[in-house]
Enzyme design. Structure first.
Site, PDB file in Angstrom:
ATOM      1  N   GLY A  10     -31.493  -4.163 -23.868  1.00 29.24           N
ATOM      2  CA  GLY A  10     -32.000  -4.362 -25.222  1.00 29.24           C
ATOM      3  C   GLY A  10     -33.462  -4.008 -25.368  1.00 29.24           C
ATOM      4  N   ASN A  11     -34.255  -4.215 -24.313  1.00 28.59           N
ATOM      5  CA  ASN A  11     -35.690  -3.911 -24.389  1.00 28.59           C
ATOM      6  C   ASN A  11     -35.952  -2.415 -24.489  1.00 28.59           C
ATOM      7  OD1 ASN A  11     -36.912  -6.507 -24.294  1.00 28.59           O
ATOM      8  ND2 ASN A  11     -36.321  -6.671 -22.153  1.00 28.59           N
ATOM      9  N   LYS A 118     -33.328 -18.292 -20.977  1.00 35.94           N
ATOM     10  CA  LYS A 118     -33.163 -16.879 -21.329  1.00 35.94           C
ATOM     11  C   LYS A 118     -34.158 -16.475 -22.419  1.00 35.94           C
ATOM     12  CE  LYS A 118     -31.087 -12.822 -21.597  1.00 35.94           C
ATOM     13  NZ  LYS A 118     -31.177 -11.829 -20.511  1.00 35.94           N
ATOM     14  N   LYS A 202     -26.633  -9.992 -20.588  1.00 36.82           N
ATOM     15  CA  LYS A 202     -25.856  -8.764 -20.773  1.00 36.82           C
ATOM     16  C   LYS A 202     -25.275  -8.236 -19.470  1.00 36.82           C
ATOM     17  CE  LYS A 202     -28.196  -5.350 -20.438  1.00 36.82           C
ATOM     18  NZ  LYS A 202     -28.722  -4.576 -19.284  1.00 36.82           N
ATOM     19  N   LYS A 264     -29.204  -8.126 -12.365  1.00 41.12           N
ATOM     20  CA  LYS A 264     -28.521  -6.872 -12.071  1.00 41.12           C
ATOM     21  C   LYS A 264     -27.970  -6.869 -10.642  1.00 41.12           C
ATOM     22  CE  LYS A 264     -31.099  -4.033 -15.359  1.00 41.12           C
ATOM     23  NZ  LYS A 264     -31.471  -5.187 -16.192  1.00 41.12           N
TER      24      LYS A 264
END
Length: 305
Positions: A10-11, A118, A202, A264
């Site tokens: 998103g960033n 978050k 995500k 990740k």
């Protein structure tokens, strides 16, 4: 050919609707390269900055976070569909692109609801954060040395409600945009599902989806070509691959920041160990094609797979 899930951050989507549209026009080029080679592609995306901005804009309307995530899925999906369909047409590739509003089941007793961590929304100065915390009661933390951001609960994804729909669309040859913003967190209440106040990471939800729909690869895209240990130090080492055992060793040594690379790597471990010959790749968007053949990115694999 392979079934590949690509997770966009998103960033990386900019700070405004117009900026996002321009950035996505460049982002879909390497994604279309994979489609042109015959791979099945599923796209997920983050929404950390966007969902925060939507929520802030609608504060006076008391809009829940679940609905804000749904809104972000809609407008980011719209942009992705638009630019990807145009890129496909330029290459005379006849494929449909669809965005799917996605619900993700979480546990109402998840510890995250008692311990929000978050970050969402834009980066603020300390003074701006303190003012919003005083006015609205939102908790804020310092994030990555770039400023202060609001923090909300981020529960673990347990199931993807639309997984069968995603599989059906893929089997029909369509390109699917799904799991936007980590998906809308919902809690099962009998036959109903109720939106939960929080957002899902995500990468975690992308990994869960990739597992459930039997992907061969998950690409988690970031701002660097490869994962590194001793990042930023004289003895920094960029990794072309690591086994899940090696990845756990690096995690135990606190090599990966919790707010950026750690989710990740954890997702890569989970996915690689979820089925035979499944691999996770962490790297940059521009080099996705090279990463498939080991020329870029960091591949996470399971020794026993």
């Amino acid at each position: 050919m392979s079934r590949i899930l690509i997770a966009l951050g998103g960033n990386a989507l900019g700070n405004s609707s117009s900026e996002q549209l321009q950035l996505l026009k460049a982002a879909v080029v390497p994604i279309t390269d994979l489609i042109e080679k015959g791979h099945e592609v599923i796209i997920t995306h983050g929404n950390g900055p966007q969902v925060g901005m939507i929520h802030d804009a609608l504060t006076s309307h008391d809009m829940p976070l679940a609905e804000c995530t749904a809104m972000s899925q809609g407008y980011i999906g719209f942009h992705l569909q638009n630019v990807l369909k145009s890129e496909l047409a330029r290459r005379s590739i006849d494929k449909e692109v669809v965005s799917l509003v996605t619900q993700v089941v979480v546990d109402e007793h998840d510890e995250a609801f008692r311990n929000p961590q978050k970050p969402i929304g834009p980066f603020l100065t300390l003074e701006e954060a303190e003012e919003l915390e005083r006015r609205n009661g939102y908790p804020f933390i310092e994030d990555s040395g770039r400023g202060y951001r609001r923090v909300v609960p981020s529960p673990e994804p347990l199931d993807i409600m639309e997984k069968e729909s995603v599989s059906t669309l893929l089997d029909k040859g369509h390109i699917v945009i799904t799991g936007g913003g980590g998906g809308i967190p919902v809690i099962r209440k009998g036959v109903e599902c109720v939106g939960a106040e929080g957002v899902i990471d995500k990468d975690y939800s992308s990994g869960k989806l990739a597992e459930l729909i039997d992907c061969d690869y998950i690409f988690m895209l970031t701002g660097v070509d490869r994962v590194a240990i001793n990042f930023g130090k004289k003895n920094q080492e960029n990794l072309s691959s690591m086994s899940t055992e090696e990845a756990r060793t690096h995690i135990q040594a606190d090599q990966f920041p919790p707010g950026s690379m750690l989710p990740k790597v954890v997702t890569g471990i989970r996915f690689a160990e979820s089925g035979k010959n499944r691999k996770a790749i962490i790297g940059s968007l521009e080099k996705t094609t090279e990463a498939l053949v080991g020329k870029s990115g960091t591949i996470i694999y399971c020794m026993e797979a």
